[in-house]
Design a protein around this motif. Structure first.
Motif, short mmCIF file in Angstrom:
data_model
loop_
_atom_site.label_atom_id
_atom_site.label_comp_id
_atom_site.label_asym_id
_atom_site.label_seq_id
_atom_site.Cartn_x
_atom_site.Cartn_y
_atom_site.Cartn_z
N VAL A 77 0.82 -1.21 0.00
CA VAL A 77 0.00 0.00 0.00
C VAL A 77 0.85 1.25 0.00
CG1 VAL A 77 -1.78 1.28 1.28
CG2 VAL A 77 -1.86 -1.21 1.20
N THR A 78 1.93 1.23 0.76
CA THR A 78 2.80 2.41 0.88
C THR A 78 4.25 2.01 1.04
OG1 THR A 78 3.24 4.41 2.19
CG2 THR A 78 2.43 2.48 3.39
N ASP A 79 5.15 2.91 0.66
CA ASP A 79 6.59 2.67 0.81
C ASP A 79 7.12 3.21 2.14
OD1 ASP A 79 6.59 1.61 -1.77
OD2 ASP A 79 6.90 3.58 -2.67
N ILE A 80 6.29 3.91 2.88
CA ILE A 80 6.73 4.52 4.14
C ILE A 80 6.77 3.46 5.24
CG2 ILE A 80 6.26 6.33 5.84
CD1 ILE A 80 4.64 7.79 3.63
N GLN A 81 7.96 3.09 5.68
CA GLN A 81 8.13 2.00 6.63
C GLN A 81 7.49 2.30 7.99
OE1 GLN A 81 9.43 -1.06 6.07
NE2 GLN A 81 9.54 -0.43 3.92
N GLU A 82 7.52 3.58 8.41
CA GLU A 82 6.97 3.95 9.72
C GLU A 82 5.46 3.68 9.82
OE1 GLU A 82 8.93 5.78 7.86
OE2 GLU A 82 10.79 5.82 9.07
N LEU A 83 4.78 3.68 8.68
CA LEU A 83 3.34 3.47 8.69
C LEU A 83 2.95 1.99 8.71
CD1 LEU A 83 2.00 6.11 6.11
CD2 LEU A 83 1.59 6.07 8.57
N GLN A 84 3.88 1.10 8.43
CA GLN A 84 3.57 -0.32 8.27
C GLN A 84 2.90 -0.93 9.51
OE1 GLN A 84 4.08 -1.83 5.31
NE2 GLN A 84 5.41 -0.37 4.29
N PRO A 85 3.45 -0.73 10.75
CA PRO A 85 2.80 -1.32 11.93
C PRO A 85 1.39 -0.78 12.16
CG PRO A 85 5.05 -0.64 12.44
CD PRO A 85 4.72 -0.07 11.11
N PHE A 86 1.21 0.53 11.96
CA PHE A 86 -0.11 1.14 12.13
C PHE A 86 -1.11 0.57 11.13
CE2 PHE A 86 -3.07 4.50 10.69
CZ PHE A 86 -3.82 4.63 11.85
N LEU A 87 -0.70 0.48 9.86
CA LEU A 87 -1.58 -0.05 8.82
C LEU A 87 -1.89 -1.52 9.06
CD1 LEU A 87 -0.10 1.65 5.62
CD2 LEU A 87 -2.24 2.20 6.78
N PHE A 88 -0.92 -2.25 9.62
CA PHE A 88 -1.17 -3.66 9.95
C PHE A 88 -2.32 -3.79 10.93
CE2 PHE A 88 -0.55 -7.20 12.90
CZ PHE A 88 -0.52 -8.27 12.02
N VAL A 89 -2.32 -2.98 11.99
CA VAL A 89 -3.39 -3.02 12.99
C VAL A 89 -4.73 -2.62 12.38
CG1 VAL A 89 -4.22 -2.01 15.16
CG2 VAL A 89 -1.79 -2.57 14.90
N VAL A 147 -8.72 -13.38 -0.05
CA VAL A 147 -7.84 -13.47 -1.21
C VAL A 147 -6.70 -12.46 -1.13
CG1 VAL A 147 -7.72 -13.06 -3.72
CG2 VAL A 147 -9.54 -14.46 -2.78
N THR A 148 -6.99 -11.24 -0.64
CA THR A 148 -5.99 -10.17 -0.67
C THR A 148 -5.43 -9.76 0.70
OG1 THR A 148 -7.78 -8.54 -0.62
CG2 THR A 148 -6.92 -9.16 -2.79
N LEU A 149 -6.29 -9.71 1.73
CA LEU A 149 -5.86 -9.12 3.00
C LEU A 149 -4.81 -9.93 3.76
CD1 LEU A 149 -9.10 -7.43 4.37
CD2 LEU A 149 -6.92 -6.34 3.90
N PRO A 150 -4.90 -11.26 3.90
CA PRO A 150 -3.86 -11.98 4.63
C PRO A 150 -2.46 -11.76 4.07
CG PRO A 150 -5.77 -13.38 4.38
CD PRO A 150 -6.02 -12.16 3.53
N LYS A 151 -2.33 -11.77 2.74
CA LYS A 151 -1.02 -11.54 2.12
C LYS A 151 -0.56 -10.11 2.36
CE LYS A 151 2.57 -12.66 -0.31
NZ LYS A 151 3.55 -13.59 0.27
N MET A 152 -1.50 -9.15 2.32
CA MET A 152 -1.16 -7.77 2.61
C MET A 152 -0.66 -7.63 4.04
SD MET A 152 -3.55 -4.44 3.11
CE MET A 152 -4.46 -4.45 1.60
N LEU A 153 -1.35 -8.27 4.98
CA LEU A 153 -0.96 -8.21 6.40
C LEU A 153 0.41 -8.84 6.62
CD1 LEU A 153 -4.41 -9.19 7.98
CD2 LEU A 153 -3.31 -6.94 8.09
N GLN A 154 0.66 -9.95 5.94
CA GLN A 154 1.97 -10.60 6.05
C GLN A 154 3.08 -9.68 5.57
OE1 GLN A 154 2.31 -14.28 3.81
NE2 GLN A 154 4.53 -14.15 3.84
N ASN A 155 2.83 -8.98 4.46
CA ASN A 155 3.85 -8.11 3.88
C ASN A 155 4.12 -6.87 4.74
OD1 ASN A 155 4.25 -9.83 1.75
ND2 ASN A 155 2.95 -8.71 0.32
N PHE A 156 3.14 -6.45 5.54
CA PHE A 156 3.38 -5.33 6.45
C PHE A 156 4.47 -5.66 7.46
CE2 PHE A 156 -1.14 -3.63 5.73
CZ PHE A 156 -0.69 -2.56 4.98
N LEU A 157 4.59 -6.94 7.82
CA LEU A 157 5.55 -7.36 8.85
C LEU A 157 6.79 -8.02 8.27
CD1 LEU A 157 3.02 -8.91 11.42
CD2 LEU A 157 3.88 -6.55 11.32
N SER A 158 6.85 -8.13 6.96
CA SER A 158 7.96 -8.84 6.32
C SER A 158 8.81 -7.90 5.48
CB SER A 158 7.40 -9.96 5.45
OG SER A 158 8.42 -10.59 4.72
N THR A 159 10.09 -8.21 5.43
CA THR A 159 10.99 -7.42 4.57
C THR A 159 11.05 -8.03 3.16
OG1 THR A 159 12.85 -8.74 5.41
CG2 THR A 159 12.42 -6.60 6.47
#
Length: 307
Positions: free
Chosen positions: A15-27, A74-86
């Motif tokens: 969704v975004t390239d900004i790393q600081e937002l990743q944990p917030f967007l995950f929640v 179909v889309t959200l679990p993979k998105m959530l995984q990518n928020f926490l993965s490099t």
């Protein structure tokens, strides 16, 4: 079916390239996913378990809830995984599979909303003939038909996309695998794929959209001339308005994304628009279709009392 290039995986940039937002967007997205699955799951359970809800309207509502659970998954679990993965990789086969099920469930839902609008039209405008017209056999046939059309529509895209050559970057500027971002990575001529996307997918979206509009327009016109009770008219219009909001939230972004030329929009725009129909709509459907529905509320109370 598989392509003949050396590409074995793609990288979903999210969704975004900004790393600081990743944990917030995950929640945020985890909460939305939980609400979507729980809300639609409750509706599906109630529709199946309560004999009072074994009618055409709730049969289609159950189908919608089932679709929304699968559509989100179909889309959200993979998105959530990518928020926490490099390492945000998805295999080539996994990417094509995600594309297939995304279009399968999405196109089926678009057609289902038109069927649900038709069901309401018959119930309101032809109440005495409702049970005869919307008989169990017809309802089952309509459900099987739209699921089948949705499957083969998605199969067309997945097969045609898998046959493309990918010889450049493998970075997908999106949070899931879709036809448009993959076409931007493909080498060679993609005109046929573009045509299929705008024409076939456009027809799958535009056809049900206009049928839905026509159904609600007919309902409103019929009630305006036939109903002399202001309270009944207000209630019917209010219900139509809430259902119509779901229709707009699904169809408007889809039409903009798939009918508009691929070169005419940025990937950032597409990602934002995609959130509307992949994340927001599945959460709103159970709220809008059941929040003011006394029968569903009553069934839910009965289920809770039995627990």
């Amino acid at each position: 079916m598989l392509n003949t290039t050396s590409v074995t995986e793609f990288l979903l940039l999210g969704v975004t390239d900004i790393q600081e937002l990743q944990p917030f967007l995950f929640v945020v997205f985890l909460t939305i996913y939980f609400i979507s699955v729980a809300g639609n799951g409750v509706i599906l359970m109630i529709v199946i378990s309560d004999p009072r809800l074994h009618s055409p309207m709730y049969f289609f509502l159950g189908n919608l809830s089932c679709l929304d659970i699968c559509y989100s998954t179909v889309t959200l679990p993979k998105m959530l995984q990518n928020f926490l993965s490099t390492h945000k990789a998805i295999s080539f086969l996994g990417c094509i599979s995600q594309l297939h099920f995304f279009h399968f469930l999405g196109s089926t839902e678009a057609m289902l909303l038109a069927v649900m609008a038709f069901d309401r039209l018959v119930a309101i405008c032809k109440p005495l003939h409702y049970t005869v017209i919307m008989n169990p056999q017809l309802c089952t046939q309509m459900a099987i038909t739209i699921w089948t059309i949705g499957f083969f529509h998605a199969l067309l895209h997945s097969v045609m996309t898998s046959r493309l050559n990918f010889c450049g970057s493998n970075c997908i500027h999106h949070f899931f695998c879709d036809v448009k971002p993959l076409l931007k990575l493909a080498c060679g001529n993609t005109e046929l794929n573009q045509w299929l996307l705008s024409t076939v997918t456009g027809t799958i979206a535009m056809g049900p959209f206009f049928l839905t509009l026509l159904s609600y327009f007919y309902i409103i016109t019929y009630l305006s001339f036939k109903t002399h009770s202001c309270s009944m008219l207000h209630k019917a219009l209010s219900t139509c308005a809430s259902h119509f909001m779901v229709v707009i939230l699904l169809y408007a972004p889809v039409l903009f994304t798939y009918i508009h030329p691929a070169s005419g929009t940025s990937m950032d725009q597409d990602r934002i628009i995609a959130i509307m129909y992949t994340v927001v709509t599945p959460v709103l459907n159970p709220l809008i279709y059941t929040l003011r529905n006394k029968e569903v509320k009553g069934a839910l109370v009965r289920v809770i009392r039995r627990l």
